[in-house]
Design a protein around this motif. Sequence first.
Motif, PDB file in Angstrom:
ATOM      1  N   LEU A 137       0.834  -1.189   0.000  1.00 52.79           N
ATOM      2  CA  LEU A 137       0.000   0.000   0.000  1.00 52.79           C
ATOM      3  C   LEU A 137       0.874   1.246   0.000  1.00 52.79           C
ATOM      4  CD1 LEU A 137      -3.096   0.543   0.125  1.00 52.79           C
ATOM      5  CD2 LEU A 137      -2.795   0.885   2.591  1.00 52.79           C
ATOM      6  N   ALA A 138       0.609   2.145  -0.945  1.00 50.77           N
ATOM      7  CA  ALA A 138       1.358   3.392  -1.016  1.00 50.77           C
ATOM      8  C   ALA A 138       1.060   4.241   0.216  1.00 50.77           C
ATOM      9  CB  ALA A 138       0.996   4.146  -2.291  1.00 50.77           C
ATOM     10  N   THR A 139       2.054   4.959   0.692  1.00 46.59           N
ATOM     11  CA  THR A 139       1.889   5.756   1.911  1.00 46.59           C
ATOM     12  C   THR A 139       1.270   7.119   1.647  1.00 46.59           C
ATOM     13  OG1 THR A 139       4.159   6.582   1.669  1.00 46.59           O
ATOM     14  CG2 THR A 139       3.817   4.616   3.036  1.00 46.59           C
ATOM     15  N   ASN A 140       1.282   7.564   0.395  1.00 41.69           N
ATOM     16  CA  ASN A 140       0.798   8.911   0.079  1.00 41.69           C
ATOM     17  C   ASN A 140      -0.502   8.900  -0.708  1.00 41.69           C
ATOM     18  OD1 ASN A 140       1.931   7.814  -2.199  1.00 41.69           O
ATOM     19  ND2 ASN A 140       2.850   9.721  -2.930  1.00 41.69           N
ATOM     20  N   PHE A 141      -1.327   7.853  -0.533  1.00 38.32           N
ATOM     21  CA  PHE A 141      -2.556   7.761  -1.306  1.00 38.32           C
ATOM     22  C   PHE A 141      -3.645   8.644  -0.705  1.00 38.32           C
ATOM     23  CE2 PHE A 141      -2.960   4.436   1.907  1.00 38.32           C
ATOM     24  CZ  PHE A 141      -4.257   4.602   2.364  1.00 38.32           C
ATOM     25  N   HIS A 142      -4.630   8.986  -1.545  1.00 37.88           N
ATOM     26  CA  HIS A 142      -5.782   9.761  -1.102  1.00 37.88           C
ATOM     27  C   HIS A 142      -6.661   8.877  -0.220  1.00 37.88           C
ATOM     28  CE1 HIS A 142      -9.612  11.921  -1.344  1.00 37.88           C
ATOM     29  NE2 HIS A 142      -8.893  12.992  -1.637  1.00 37.88           N
ATOM     30  N   PRO A 143      -7.317   9.454   0.819  1.00 35.04           N
ATOM     31  CA  PRO A 143      -8.128   8.628   1.732  1.00 35.04           C
ATOM     32  C   PRO A 143      -9.183   7.769   1.047  1.00 35.04           C
ATOM     33  CG  PRO A 143      -7.839  10.827   2.623  1.00 35.04           C
ATOM     34  CD  PRO A 143      -7.264  10.851   1.246  1.00 35.04           C
ATOM     35  N   THR A 144      -9.748   8.247  -0.057  1.00 36.94           N
ATOM     36  CA  THR A 144     -10.790   7.470  -0.744  1.00 36.94           C
ATOM     37  C   THR A 144     -10.237   6.684  -1.930  1.00 36.94           C
ATOM     38  OG1 THR A 144     -11.405   9.281  -2.245  1.00 36.94           O
ATOM     39  CG2 THR A 144     -12.525   9.182  -0.099  1.00 36.94           C
ATOM     40  N   ARG A 145      -8.922   6.705  -2.112  1.00 35.49           N
ATOM     41  CA  ARG A 145      -8.343   6.034  -3.277  1.00 35.49           C
ATOM     42  C   ARG A 145      -7.066   5.293  -2.894  1.00 35.49           C
ATOM     43  NH1 ARG A 145      -7.578   8.780  -9.256  1.00 35.49           N
ATOM     44  NH2 ARG A 145      -6.037   7.329 -10.049  1.00 35.49           N
ATOM     45  N   PRO A 146      -7.186   4.167  -2.215  1.00 31.61           N
ATOM     46  CA  PRO A 146      -5.989   3.394  -1.862  1.00 31.61           C
ATOM     47  C   PRO A 146      -5.279   2.886  -3.114  1.00 31.61           C
ATOM     48  CG  PRO A 146      -7.974   2.128  -1.423  1.00 31.61           C
ATOM     49  CD  PRO A 146      -8.424   3.506  -1.758  1.00 31.61           C
ATOM     50  N   GLU A 147      -3.966   2.842  -3.042  1.00 27.38           N
ATOM     51  CA  GLU A 147      -3.170   2.435  -4.200  1.00 27.38           C
ATOM     52  C   GLU A 147      -2.073   1.476  -3.775  1.00 27.38           C
ATOM     53  OE1 GLU A 147      -0.140   4.594  -7.326  1.00 27.38           O
ATOM     54  OE2 GLU A 147      -2.119   5.485  -7.017  1.00 27.38           O
ATOM     55  N   LEU A 148      -1.919   0.418  -4.550  1.00 28.90           N
ATOM     56  CA  LEU A 148      -0.827  -0.520  -4.356  1.00 28.90           C
ATOM     57  C   LEU A 148       0.330  -0.144  -5.272  1.00 28.90           C
ATOM     58  CD1 LEU A 148      -2.764  -3.934  -4.282  1.00 28.90           C
ATOM     59  CD2 LEU A 148      -2.068  -2.516  -2.343  1.00 28.90           C
ATOM     60  N   ARG A 149       1.569  -0.343  -4.802  1.00 27.78           N
ATOM     61  CA  ARG A 149       2.748  -0.037  -5.602  1.00 27.78           C
ATOM     62  C   ARG A 149       3.633  -1.261  -5.744  1.00 27.78           C
ATOM     63  NH1 ARG A 149       4.031   5.581  -5.603  1.00 27.78           N
ATOM     64  NH2 ARG A 149       2.049   6.627  -6.061  1.00 27.78           N
ATOM     65  N   ALA A 150       4.223  -1.385  -6.924  1.00 27.34           N
ATOM     66  CA  ALA A 150       5.166  -2.467  -7.184  1.00 27.34           C
ATOM     67  C   ALA A 150       6.434  -2.244  -6.368  1.00 27.34           C
ATOM     68  CB  ALA A 150       5.495  -2.524  -8.675  1.00 27.34           C
ATOM     69  N   PRO A 151       7.192  -3.301  -6.100  1.00 25.34           N
ATOM     70  CA  PRO A 151       8.429  -3.141  -5.323  1.00 25.34           C
ATOM     71  C   PRO A 151       9.390  -2.115  -5.910  1.00 25.34           C
ATOM     72  CG  PRO A 151       7.847  -5.458  -5.458  1.00 25.34           C
ATOM     73  CD  PRO A 151       6.879  -4.720  -6.360  1.00 25.34           C
ATOM     74  N   ASP A 152       9.434  -1.960  -7.233  1.00 27.87           N
ATOM     75  CA  ASP A 152      10.353  -0.983  -7.831  1.00 27.87           C
ATOM     76  C   ASP A 152       9.761   0.415  -7.890  1.00 27.87           C
ATOM     77  OD1 ASP A 152       8.502  -1.180  -9.885  1.00 27.87           O
ATOM     78  OD2 ASP A 152       9.912  -1.912 -11.395  1.00 27.87           O
ATOM     79  N   GLY A 153       8.513   0.583  -7.461  1.00 24.70           N
ATOM     80  CA  GLY A 153       7.875   1.894  -7.469  1.00 24.70           C
ATOM     81  C   GLY A 153       7.459   2.379  -8.836  1.00 24.70           C
ATOM     82  N   LEU A 154       7.580   1.527  -9.872  1.00 23.64           N
ATOM     83  CA  LEU A 154       7.302   1.958 -11.243  1.00 23.64           C
ATOM     84  C   LEU A 154       6.007   1.364 -11.798  1.00 23.64           C
ATOM     85  CD1 LEU A 154      10.903   1.868 -12.750  1.00 23.64           C
ATOM     86  CD2 LEU A 154       9.533   3.883 -12.147  1.00 23.64           C
ATOM     87  N   ALA A 155       5.122   0.940 -10.923  1.00 25.35           N
ATOM     88  CA  ALA A 155       3.802   0.473 -11.340  1.00 25.35           C
ATOM     89  C   ALA A 155       2.872   0.583 -10.140  1.00 25.35           C
ATOM     90  CB  ALA A 155       3.845  -0.967 -11.858  1.00 25.35           C
ATOM     91  N   GLY A 156       1.589   0.773 -10.426  1.00 27.56           N
ATOM     92  CA  GLY A 156       0.621   0.894  -9.347  1.00 27.56           C
ATOM     93  C   GLY A 156      -0.752   0.431  -9.795  1.00 27.56           C
ATOM     94  N   ALA A 157      -1.621   0.239  -8.814  1.00 25.40           N
ATOM     95  CA  ALA A 157      -3.016  -0.128  -9.078  1.00 25.40           C
ATOM     96  C   ALA A 157      -3.861   0.513  -7.991  1.00 25.40           C
ATOM     97  CB  ALA A 157      -3.196  -1.641  -9.070  1.00 25.40           C
ATOM     98  N   TRP A 158      -5.002   1.086  -8.374  1.00 23.72           N
ATOM     99  CA  TRP A 158      -5.807   1.812  -7.402  1.00 23.72           C
ATOM    100  C   TRP A 158      -7.286   1.472  -7.516  1.00 23.72           C
ATOM    101  CZ3 TRP A 158      -9.044   4.426 -10.564  1.00 23.72           C
ATOM    102  CH2 TRP A 158      -8.551   4.874 -11.791  1.00 23.72           C
ATOM    103  N   PHE A 159      -8.001   1.824  -6.449  1.00 23.48           N
ATOM    104  CA  PHE A 159      -9.445   1.642  -6.362  1.00 23.48           C
ATOM    105  C   PHE A 159     -10.021   2.894  -5.733  1.00 23.48           C
ATOM    106  CE2 PHE A 159     -12.987   0.366  -3.474  1.00 23.48           C
ATOM    107  CZ  PHE A 159     -13.929   0.101  -4.462  1.00 23.48           C
ATOM    108  N   ASP A 160     -10.977   3.525  -6.418  1.00 26.58           N
ATOM    109  CA  ASP A 160     -11.556   4.790  -5.948  1.00 26.58           C
ATOM    110  C   ASP A 160     -12.871   4.521  -5.226  1.00 26.58           C
ATOM    111  OD1 ASP A 160     -12.615   7.391  -5.652  1.00 26.58           O
ATOM    112  OD2 ASP A 160     -11.441   8.080  -7.371  1.00 26.58           O
TER     113      ASP A 160
END
Length: 281
Positions: A137-160
């Motif tokens: 889980l990314a530490t700087n995500f918006h409260p209503t939009r959690p985001e996962l980050r890849a180990p290298d930080g160069l990919a992500g996936a989110w849910f609003d």
Amino acid sequence: MTDYDEVYVSPRHLAGSTAIGDPGLQPALDAGWTISHDDAGNAYLPSPDQRIRIGYLPEGDDDALWKIAAYQQPFAKPRWAAAFSSDCPTEFVTAFTTELVPLHEPEGDKFLTGGIGYRLHPVSTVLQPLLDAGWTLATNFHPTRPELRAPDGLAGAWFDRGNLDPDDELTTNTTRWGMWGGPPRARWHAVFSTHTPTRLITATAAAVADPAPVLRWPGELSRMTRERATITPVRPPAPTPLDMARSRRPAPTLQTVSVPRWTTSTPSAPLPGPFRPASRR
């Protein structure tokens, strides 16, 4: 690198798109769906009942190379829509269409269902393949939009979790679910509206998380891929003594017939009626 016909690229979220759309279209072609093209070279594959439409749009009016939509009725507003941008690795589109096409039945609605109420969506279930691959889980995500980050930080996936405009979801990148990859100035994205069956999103996530490298022609590699991904030439196997003996024999003269490889530039009559999902701005 130019001495090799193909190379392996990893991680796959940095591989970029293939030069042709064949792999992403193949599941529909295998199911007997009929392809058509417009004068610009864009390709369209509707289901036989026109309730699913897949568009491969290298000459489209925005950065979405792929647009996919599903309809309750052929002339209704889309029930859901998905789009993949120009640099999105084709393997991710293929995973989506491979899961989608078998859901289509002439009298069924399986391809329209499975998008559970958005306030109840557990991200850990739908995006579990990414969590299993070590995404966090990314530490700087918006409260209503959690985001996962890849180990290298160069990919992500989110849910609003917020309140989204249903029409905007069908025509823009402001959608319920999304994935991205690459650095900020060379980033691909994939977006999925609220009612997209979550099994399709999970299948896409599994393709993104797959640690296996993907094959590319050297000419397909973008500058971003060359600079940030791991690229390994595919070395041909060493010749055996039998191969060497055969190479010394004179080649027989044969009569051959050239069979061109199918590509999305094959001319065809345009599809009648409305065949294109809503465009994205």
